[in-house]
Scaffold this motif. Structure first.
Motif, PDB file in Angstrom:
ATOM      1  N   ALA A   1      73.160  25.388  97.713  1.00 19.16           N
ATOM      2  CA  ALA A   1      74.605  25.430  97.962  1.00 19.16           C
ATOM      3  C   ALA A   1      74.932  24.856  99.340  1.00 19.16           C
ATOM      4  CB  ALA A   1      75.111  26.868  97.855  1.00 19.16           C
ATOM      5  N   LEU A   2      74.092  25.143 100.328  1.00 18.68           N
ATOM      6  CA  LEU A   2      74.321  24.598 101.673  1.00 18.68           C
ATOM      7  C   LEU A   2      74.124  23.081 101.678  1.00 18.68           C
ATOM      8  CD1 LEU A   2      72.534  27.281 103.891  1.00 18.68           C
ATOM      9  CD2 LEU A   2      74.979  27.046 103.415  1.00 18.68           C
ATOM     10  N   ASP A   3      73.074  22.618 101.009  1.00 15.45           N
ATOM     11  CA  ASP A   3      72.844  21.175 100.924  1.00 15.45           C
ATOM     12  C   ASP A   3      73.994  20.483 100.198  1.00 15.45           C
ATOM     13  OD1 ASP A   3      70.437  21.465 102.237  1.00 15.45           O
ATOM     14  OD2 ASP A   3      69.245  21.514 100.409  1.00 15.45           O
ATOM     15  N   SER A   4      74.523  21.136  99.176  1.00 13.66           N
ATOM     16  CA  SER A   4      75.642  20.568  98.419  1.00 13.66           C
ATOM     17  C   SER A   4      76.888  20.446  99.287  1.00 13.66           C
ATOM     18  CB  SER A   4      75.930  21.439  97.196  1.00 13.66           C
ATOM     19  OG  SER A   4      76.994  20.921  96.440  1.00 13.66           O
ATOM     20  N   CYS A   5      77.085  21.416 100.177  1.00 12.47           N
ATOM     21  CA  CYS A   5      78.226  21.343 101.103  1.00 12.47           C
ATOM     22  C   CYS A   5      78.162  20.078 101.945  1.00 12.47           C
ATOM     23  CB  CYS A   5      78.232  22.564 102.023  1.00 12.47           C
ATOM     24  SG  CYS A   5      78.853  24.083 101.275  1.00 12.47           S
ATOM     25  N   VAL A   6      76.986  19.791 102.470  1.00 13.51           N
ATOM     26  CA  VAL A   6      76.813  18.604 103.313  1.00 13.51           C
ATOM     27  C   VAL A   6      77.011  17.338 102.491  1.00 13.51           C
ATOM     28  CG1 VAL A   6      75.148  17.280 104.682  1.00 13.51           C
ATOM     29  CG2 VAL A   6      75.325  19.761 104.978  1.00 13.51           C
ATOM     30  N   TYR A   7      76.420  17.302 101.317  1.00 19.33           N
ATOM     31  CA  TYR A   7      76.535  16.114 100.460  1.00 19.33           C
ATOM     32  C   TYR A   7      77.991  15.854 100.072  1.00 19.33           C
ATOM     33  CZ  TYR A   7      75.753  12.870  96.598  1.00 19.33           C
ATOM     34  OH  TYR A   7      75.791  11.776  95.769  1.00 19.33           O
ATOM     35  N   ASP A   8      78.681  16.891  99.616  1.00 15.79           N
ATOM     36  CA  ASP A   8      80.076  16.724  99.201  1.00 15.79           C
ATOM     37  C   ASP A   8      80.960  16.334 100.387  1.00 15.79           C
ATOM     38  OD1 ASP A   8      79.291  17.441  96.682  1.00 15.79           O
ATOM     39  OD2 ASP A   8      80.063  19.482  96.776  1.00 15.79           O
ATOM     40  N   ALA A   9      80.698  16.934 101.548  1.00 18.49           N
ATOM     41  CA  ALA A   9      81.483  16.610 102.737  1.00 18.49           C
ATOM     42  C   ALA A   9      81.268  15.154 103.146  1.00 18.49           C
ATOM     43  CB  ALA A   9      81.115  17.544 103.882  1.00 18.49           C
ATOM     44  N   ALA A  10      80.027  14.692 103.034  1.00 13.95           N
ATOM     45  CA  ALA A  10      79.730  13.297 103.369  1.00 13.95           C
ATOM     46  C   ALA A  10      80.467  12.342 102.436  1.00 13.95           C
ATOM     47  CB  ALA A  10      78.222  13.058 103.304  1.00 13.95           C
ATOM     48  N   LEU A  11      80.511  12.680 101.158  1.00 15.47           N
ATOM     49  CA  LEU A  11      81.225  11.838 100.192  1.00 15.47           C
ATOM     50  C   LEU A  11      82.725  11.818 100.469  1.00 15.47           C
ATOM     51  CD1 LEU A  11      79.587  12.547  96.702  1.00 15.47           C
ATOM     52  CD2 LEU A  11      79.523  10.423  98.024  1.00 15.47           C
ATOM     53  N   ILE A  12      83.288  12.984 100.769  1.00 12.12           N
ATOM     54  CA  ILE A  12      84.719  13.054 101.066  1.00 12.12           C
ATOM     55  C   ILE A  12      85.051  12.230 102.304  1.00 12.12           C
ATOM     56  CG2 ILE A  12      86.610  14.584 101.774  1.00 12.12           C
ATOM     57  CD1 ILE A  12      85.262  16.786 100.105  1.00 12.12           C
ATOM     58  N   HIS A  13      84.183  12.312 103.307  1.00 15.82           N
ATOM     59  CA  HIS A  13      84.453  11.637 104.576  1.00 15.82           C
ATOM     60  C   HIS A  13      84.253  10.123 104.481  1.00 15.82           C
ATOM     61  CE1 HIS A  13      84.883  11.080 108.832  1.00 15.82           C
ATOM     62  NE2 HIS A  13      83.640  10.602 108.967  1.00 15.82           N
TER      63      HIS A  13
ATOM     64  N   VAL B   1      70.718  13.198 103.299  1.00 15.80           N
ATOM     65  CA  VAL B   1      71.679  14.258 103.622  1.00 15.80           C
ATOM     66  C   VAL B   1      71.234  15.622 103.094  1.00 15.80           C
ATOM     67  CG1 VAL B   1      73.722  12.809 103.844  1.00 15.80           C
ATOM     68  CG2 VAL B   1      73.068  13.657 101.592  1.00 15.80           C
ATOM     69  N   MET B   2      71.326  16.606 103.956  1.00 12.03           N
ATOM     70  CA  MET B   2      71.055  17.994 103.611  1.00 12.03           C
ATOM     71  C   MET B   2      71.525  18.870 104.759  1.00 12.03           C
ATOM     72  SD  MET B   2      66.934  18.440 104.251  1.00 12.03           S
ATOM     73  CE  MET B   2      67.034  20.222 104.065  1.00 12.03           C
ATOM     74  N   PHE B   3      71.554  20.152 104.559  1.00 12.36           N
ATOM     75  CA  PHE B   3      71.965  21.087 105.601  1.00 12.36           C
ATOM     76  C   PHE B   3      70.731  21.449 106.424  1.00 12.36           C
ATOM     77  CE2 PHE B   3      73.186  24.889 107.724  1.00 12.36           C
ATOM     78  CZ  PHE B   3      74.574  24.912 107.769  1.00 12.36           C
ATOM     79  N   PRO B   4      70.661  21.013 107.684  1.00 16.10           N
ATOM     80  CA  PRO B   4      69.481  21.324 108.487  1.00 16.10           C
ATOM     81  C   PRO B   4      69.516  22.764 108.985  1.00 16.10           C
ATOM     82  CG  PRO B   4      71.063  20.104 109.812  1.00 16.10           C
ATOM     83  CD  PRO B   4      71.645  20.197 108.428  1.00 16.10           C
ATOM     84  N   ILE B   5      68.381  23.417 108.946  1.00 17.26           N
ATOM     85  CA  ILE B   5      68.239  24.752 109.530  1.00 17.26           C
ATOM     86  C   ILE B   5      67.036  24.681 110.460  1.00 17.26           C
ATOM     87  CG2 ILE B   5      67.877  27.210 109.109  1.00 17.26           C
ATOM     88  CD1 ILE B   5      69.071  26.847 106.344  1.00 17.26           C
ATOM     89  N   CYS B   6      67.293  24.765 111.764  1.00 17.22           N
ATOM     90  CA  CYS B   6      66.272  24.461 112.770  1.00 17.22           C
ATOM     91  C   CYS B   6      66.076  25.635 113.728  1.00 17.22           C
ATOM     92  CB  CYS B   6      66.660  23.214 113.560  1.00 17.22           C
ATOM     93  SG  CYS B   6      67.008  21.786 112.502  1.00 17.22           S
ATOM     94  N   THR B   7      64.863  25.772 114.219  1.00 19.49           N
ATOM     95  CA  THR B   7      64.534  26.904 115.087  1.00 19.49           C
ATOM     96  C   THR B   7      64.776  26.624 116.563  1.00 19.49           C
ATOM     97  OG1 THR B   7      62.220  26.177 115.148  1.00 19.49           O
ATOM     98  CG2 THR B   7      62.823  27.805 113.475  1.00 19.49           C
ATOM     99  N   ASP B   8      64.962  25.359 116.930  1.00 19.63           N
ATOM    100  CA  ASP B   8      65.242  25.055 118.342  1.00 19.63           C
ATOM    101  C   ASP B   8      66.007  23.734 118.422  1.00 19.63           C
ATOM    102  OD1 ASP B   8      63.291  22.972 118.107  1.00 19.63           O
ATOM    103  OD2 ASP B   8      61.717  24.344 118.738  1.00 19.63           O
ATOM    104  N   ASP B   9      66.472  23.425 119.627  1.00 23.52           N
ATOM    105  CA  ASP B   9      67.296  22.234 119.829  1.00 23.52           C
ATOM    106  C   ASP B   9      66.548  20.931 119.540  1.00 23.52           C
ATOM    107  OD1 ASP B   9      69.939  21.142 120.959  1.00 23.52           O
ATOM    108  OD2 ASP B   9      68.413  20.094 122.153  1.00 23.52           O
ATOM    109  N   PRO B  10      65.289  20.755 120.008  1.00 24.76           N
ATOM    110  CA  PRO B  10      64.580  19.501 119.693  1.00 24.76           C
ATOM    111  C   PRO B  10      64.440  19.273 118.183  1.00 24.76           C
ATOM    112  CG  PRO B  10      63.469  20.644 121.482  1.00 24.76           C
ATOM    113  CD  PRO B  10      64.521  21.589 120.959  1.00 24.76           C
ATOM    114  N   GLU B  11      64.185  20.332 117.431  1.00 25.78           N
ATOM    115  CA  GLU B  11      64.075  20.180 115.981  1.00 25.78           C
ATOM    116  C   GLU B  11      65.409  19.751 115.382  1.00 25.78           C
ATOM    117  OE1 GLU B  11      62.861  22.737 111.950  1.00 25.78           O
ATOM    118  OE2 GLU B  11      62.825  23.703 113.924  1.00 25.78           O
ATOM    119  N   PHE B  12      66.496  20.302 115.921  1.00 26.98           N
ATOM    120  CA  PHE B  12      67.812  19.908 115.404  1.00 26.98           C
ATOM    121  C   PHE B  12      68.097  18.442 115.710  1.00 26.98           C
ATOM    122  CE2 PHE B  12      72.408  19.351 115.680  1.00 26.98           C
ATOM    123  CZ  PHE B  12      72.795  19.836 114.437  1.00 26.98           C
ATOM    124  N   ARG B  13      67.753  18.001 116.923  1.00 27.01           N
ATOM    125  CA  ARG B  13      67.986  16.591 117.283  1.00 27.01           C
ATOM    126  C   ARG B  13      67.229  15.663 116.321  1.00 27.01           C
ATOM    127  NH1 ARG B  13      72.413  17.676 119.120  1.00 27.01           N
ATOM    128  NH2 ARG B  13      72.344  19.316 120.685  1.00 27.01           N
TER     129      ARG B  13
END
Length: 253
Positions: A62-74, A86-98
């Motif tokens: 559901a989280l990945d779908s949010c990102v995908y649908d938002a990307a299509l709308i935008h 495209v997917m919803f990233p879930i990261c444990t620290d800032d370098p991983e998020f980057r």
């Protein structure tokens, strides 16, 4: 998601704890005893684990779908590379998020900032009319558990005796001098749920033990035991909250 939640609830309500467990006491010669409980019916564990794994998959998707649908709308249309990334990233620290920012590159800046702001290392807590939820922590749990499920290692699910009462029935001449209930760990095999001391103890006669216990469903996450009745509703609330934020961003009722 609702179907999996309903199936989990029905499995739990249908569990006959009276026939699912056996209880006994290991005595020392001085009458000191340890009281144990052990599952004798565990087929429901596998069913619950499968339903639980499916629920995790649905929540993560559901989280990945949010990102995908938002990307299509935008953007209107995604490139083949973006479709795959495209997917919803879930990261444990800032370098991983980057390193994961390419996953949300097609999104508007404000939406990318929102996703960054709720990452596990941000330690965000939300409050609604139901309660207070550690959103970032729950995202981290969801990500870890869904990774376990993707690798086909079923979550170790069982019951945990949280509270209750133990009754002993010694034969004439013996006395119950001490009886203490202990909340045990997850019942994968057996758990110690209490101690006792029997006065005038001698071996031979059977000492009856009767338990009235309140159980919770537990999931083992490394060395941590999580209570599923707490974790599942909280995860549902957090995913719903994130979905609502995406809808509000695009003005979707």
């Amino acid at each position: 998601m609702a179907d999996q939640g309903k199936a989990l609830a029905e499995l739990w309500r249908g569990l006959d704890t009276g026939s699912a467990y056996t209880t006994w006491i290991d005595f020392q010669d001085d009458g000191a005893g340890e009281i144990f409980i052990k599952p004798v019916k565990s087929d429901w564990f596998v069913q619950f684990s499968l339903q639980f794994g499916e629920l995790l998959y649905q929540l993560r998707a559901a989280l990945d779908s949010c990102v995908y649908d938002a990307a299509l709308i935008h953007k209107g249309k995604l490139t083949a590379k973006e479709e795959k990334a495209v997917m919803f990233p879930i990261c444990t620290d800032d370098p991983e998020f980057r390193n994961s920012e390419r996953r949300i590159e097609p999104l508007p800046d404000k939406l990318r900032a929102y996703i960054e702001s709720i990452q596990p290392y941000k330690k965000v807590v939300i409050t609604n009319n139901v309660g207070t939820y550690p959103l970032s922590q729950i995202l981290d749990i969801l990500n870890r558990w869904s990774v376990i499920d993707r690798h086909r290692r079923l979550h170790i699910v069982g019951t945990i005796p949280m509270s209750g009462r133990i009754e002993l029935s010694p034969p004439n001449g013996m006395t119950v001098d001490e009886l203490i209930f202990e909340s045990g760990g997850i019942l994968e095999d057996q758990s110690k749920i209490g101690t006792c001391k029997i006065g005038n103890f001698f071996r031979g006669p059977k000492i009856g033990v009767k338990t009235q216990l309140a159980f919770e469903i537990g999931v083992k996450d490394g060395d941590v035991i999580a209570i599923a009745s707490n974790s599942i509703p909280a995860t549902l609330v957090v995913v719903w909250e994130i979905m609502e934020q995406f809808k509000k961003f695009f003005g979707i009722a």
